[in-house]
Design a protein around this motif. Structure first.
Motif, short mmCIF file in Angstrom:
data_model
loop_
_atom_site.label_atom_id
_atom_site.label_comp_id
_atom_site.label_asym_id
_atom_site.label_seq_id
_atom_site.Cartn_x
_atom_site.Cartn_y
_atom_site.Cartn_z
N UNK A 27 -6.62 83.95 -1.39
CA UNK A 27 -7.76 84.85 -1.21
C UNK A 27 -8.78 84.70 -2.34
N UNK A 28 -8.27 84.41 -3.53
CA UNK A 28 -9.16 84.26 -4.69
C UNK A 28 -9.81 82.89 -4.75
N UNK A 29 -9.41 82.01 -3.83
CA UNK A 29 -9.91 80.63 -3.87
C UNK A 29 -10.12 80.12 -2.44
N UNK A 30 -10.66 80.98 -1.58
CA UNK A 30 -10.72 80.71 -0.15
C UNK A 30 -11.45 79.41 0.20
N UNK A 31 -12.51 79.12 -0.53
CA UNK A 31 -13.34 77.97 -0.18
C UNK A 31 -12.60 76.65 -0.29
N UNK A 32 -11.52 76.64 -1.07
CA UNK A 32 -10.81 75.38 -1.32
C UNK A 32 -9.55 75.20 -0.49
N UNK A 33 -9.32 76.12 0.47
CA UNK A 33 -8.07 76.03 1.23
C UNK A 33 -8.31 76.20 2.74
N UNK A 34 -7.57 75.43 3.51
CA UNK A 34 -7.52 75.58 4.96
C UNK A 34 -6.08 75.83 5.37
N UNK A 35 -5.82 76.94 6.02
CA UNK A 35 -4.46 77.30 6.42
C UNK A 35 -4.15 76.68 7.78
N UNK A 36 -3.16 75.82 7.81
CA UNK A 36 -2.75 75.17 9.04
C UNK A 36 -1.82 76.06 9.85
N UNK A 37 -0.73 76.51 9.23
CA UNK A 37 0.28 77.29 9.95
C UNK A 37 0.83 78.39 9.08
N UNK A 38 1.14 79.51 9.71
CA UNK A 38 1.85 80.61 9.04
C UNK A 38 3.02 81.00 9.94
N UNK A 39 4.14 81.37 9.32
CA UNK A 39 5.30 81.76 10.11
C UNK A 39 5.92 83.03 9.54
N UNK A 40 6.67 83.70 10.39
CA UNK A 40 7.45 84.87 9.99
C UNK A 40 8.65 84.95 10.91
N UNK A 41 9.61 85.78 10.55
CA UNK A 41 10.81 85.91 11.38
C UNK A 41 10.59 86.87 12.53
N UNK A 42 10.11 88.09 12.22
CA UNK A 42 9.99 89.09 13.29
C UNK A 42 8.76 89.99 13.16
N UNK A 43 8.03 89.90 12.06
CA UNK A 43 6.88 90.78 11.82
C UNK A 43 5.65 90.25 12.55
N UNK A 44 5.62 90.44 13.86
CA UNK A 44 4.57 89.85 14.69
C UNK A 44 3.17 90.36 14.34
N UNK A 45 3.03 91.66 14.19
CA UNK A 45 1.70 92.22 13.91
C UNK A 45 1.19 91.79 12.54
N UNK A 46 2.06 91.81 11.54
CA UNK A 46 1.65 91.37 10.20
C UNK A 46 1.28 89.90 10.21
N UNK A 47 2.07 89.09 10.92
CA UNK A 47 1.79 87.66 11.00
C UNK A 47 0.45 87.41 11.69
N UNK A 48 0.20 88.14 12.78
CA UNK A 48 -1.06 87.98 13.49
C UNK A 48 -2.24 88.34 12.60
N UNK A 49 -2.11 89.40 11.82
CA UNK A 49 -3.19 89.81 10.93
C UNK A 49 -3.50 88.74 9.90
N UNK A 50 -2.45 88.12 9.36
CA UNK A 50 -2.65 87.05 8.38
C UNK A 50 -3.27 85.81 9.04
N UNK A 51 -2.80 85.48 10.23
CA UNK A 51 -3.34 84.32 10.94
C UNK A 51 -4.83 84.49 11.20
N UNK A 52 -5.23 85.69 11.59
CA UNK A 52 -6.65 85.98 11.83
C UNK A 52 -7.43 85.92 10.52
N UNK A 53 -6.90 86.56 9.48
CA UNK A 53 -7.62 86.61 8.20
C UNK A 53 -7.90 85.21 7.66
N UNK A 54 -6.91 84.33 7.76
CA UNK A 54 -7.05 83.01 7.15
C UNK A 54 -7.43 81.92 8.14
N UNK A 55 -7.63 82.30 9.39
CA UNK A 55 -8.04 81.32 10.38
C UNK A 55 -7.04 80.21 10.60
#
Length: 387
Positions: free
Chosen positions: A23-51
């Motif tokens: 978050x402090x260095x957003x311009x220098x990072x591209x998020x390819x994949x994020x995973x979680x075990x069961x926290x679907x809503x939290x995972x979705x929020x992170x996926x949206x935030x980081x594209x």
């Protein structure tokens, strides 16, 4: 230059700290994949935030909820163990392997098989399958960057030096919240007390492992695989302040130590920026305010986990995988109120004594040993042998 990253275990403690740094260095990072075990809503929020390109949920029962939460976002979704491994194998500049427990073993191996750079925060991968994992690293040319604070400290202290120059590696341990208690007091430790670590903010499983000193025993096994100096040259030292994160003594008797705040963002940042460094936004150490750093030998009479781990890696073969599986069962049982605190290591040791298997040669062998050891440990729980 923008770098790409996959975060396995994005909603956990390590994943959360990693995303704080991004978050402090957003311009220098591209998020390819994020995973979680069961926290679907939290995972979705992170996926949206980081594209993120894809979000993967380990427990397929939560895939419908993940799809619903990401509907219209254009972010790909998937679920299950195969999907986790596929996400881990995607080509990126760095993969953060932070899935807790043996569940992270196959995805970590998938990242290694892809020949990438892996910031390894899943200690169970090295404990259960260290020989197999390190063999794959050598074969594929993958790069492992140790993310545990202790192993990251050792990595920094080595700074490219030849391990043949090393006389001793010392892993420091906080000693956990109960290091001053006696045997009778340990019997009455509650779940809530054990989850309050004096220095670190970690997930439940790792926090309990720290309280029993099992965490340090597992790190002893990890260090053996990461830094092949010989078991007799790896030591453990209790350091309650958690300022010195580990030390390396060289044959000229010079000892290098890595000091830093008790915050996992420091070792994570080192891995993300390696071979350079990046800002973390943390306050600098104020040694004058800290005043005193103390050290003491571990008390294996009260906290036998480090001895049990040392004996397991000395025995080799299936023993480390059995140990890891039994410990995961024991920690879950303690958190569920099935056994007392002192019985965690007792269940691990009893499982090691009862369950045996041939040395694993493949990942499938390790997973079979893991399943068998868990069944053995659970059988003892169900028959009240270790309650």
């Amino acid at each position: 230059m923008t770098r790409s990253i996959t975060i396995l275990g994005a909603t956990g403690s390590i994943g959360t700290s990693t995303l704080d740094l991004l978050r402090a260095d957003r311009a220098n990072w591209r998020v390819e994949a994020v995973t979680a075990n069961s926290s679907a809503e939290d995972l979705a929020a992170l996926a949206r935030e980081f594209g993120a390109e894809i979000a993967v949920i380990g427990d397929e029962r939560h895939l419908p909820a993940l799809r619903k939460a990401l509907d219209g976002s254009g972010i790909e979704t998937a679920g299950g163990s195969k999907a986790l491994c596929e996400a881990a194998a995607r080509p990126v500049d760095i993969t953060v392997a932070a899935i807790v427990g043996c569940a992270g073993l196959a995805p970590t191996m998938a990242a290694v098989e892809a020949g990438g750079t892996i910031a390894l925060a899943n200690k169970e991968a090295l404990v259960s399958a260290g020989d197999i994992l390190m063999s794959a690293v050598r074969r594929t040319g993958a790069t492992l960057l140790p993310t545990d604070s202790e192993h990251n400290a050792i990595f920094q202290c080595l700074a490219g030096s030849d391990v043949t120059e090393v006389r001793k590696i010392t892993l420091t341990a906080s000693g956990g919240p109960f290091r001053t208690l006696d045997a009778e007091e340990l019997k009455t430790v509650t779940r809530e007390q054990a989850l309050k670590h004096p220095n670190w903010d970690m997930g439940a499983k790792i926090t309990i492992d720290s309280a029993t000193m099992m965490n340090k025993g597992l790190e002893f096994i990890e260090a053996h695989h990461l830094f092949p100096v010989g078991l007799d040259r790896i030591a453990i030292l209790v350091h309650p302040q958690s300022i010195v994160h580990s030390m390396v003594e060289y044959r000229d008797r010079s000892t290098l130590a890595q000091l830093g705040p008790s915050d996992m963002r420091v070792p994570i940042a080192f891995c993300l920026a390696w071979p350079r460094r990046m800002k973390t936004g943390l306050d600098p150490l104020d040694l004058a305010a800290i005043g005193t750093l103390t050290f003491e030998a571990p008390n294996e009479a009260l906290f036998p986990a480090t001895r049990i781990c040392r004996e397991a890696i000395e025995a080799g073969g299936a023993a480390p995988a059995v140990l890891n599986a039994a410990n995961e069962v024991a920690v879950d049982a303690f958190l569920a109120g099935q056994i007392g605190f002192s019985r965690i290591t007792a269940l691990v040791e009893a499982t090691l004594a009862r369950y045996s298997a041939a040395a694993p040669a493949t990942l499938e062998d390790v997973l079979a040993i893991d399943a068998g050891a868990r069944a053995c440990a659970r059988d003892m729980l169900e028959t009240s042998e270790l309650v």
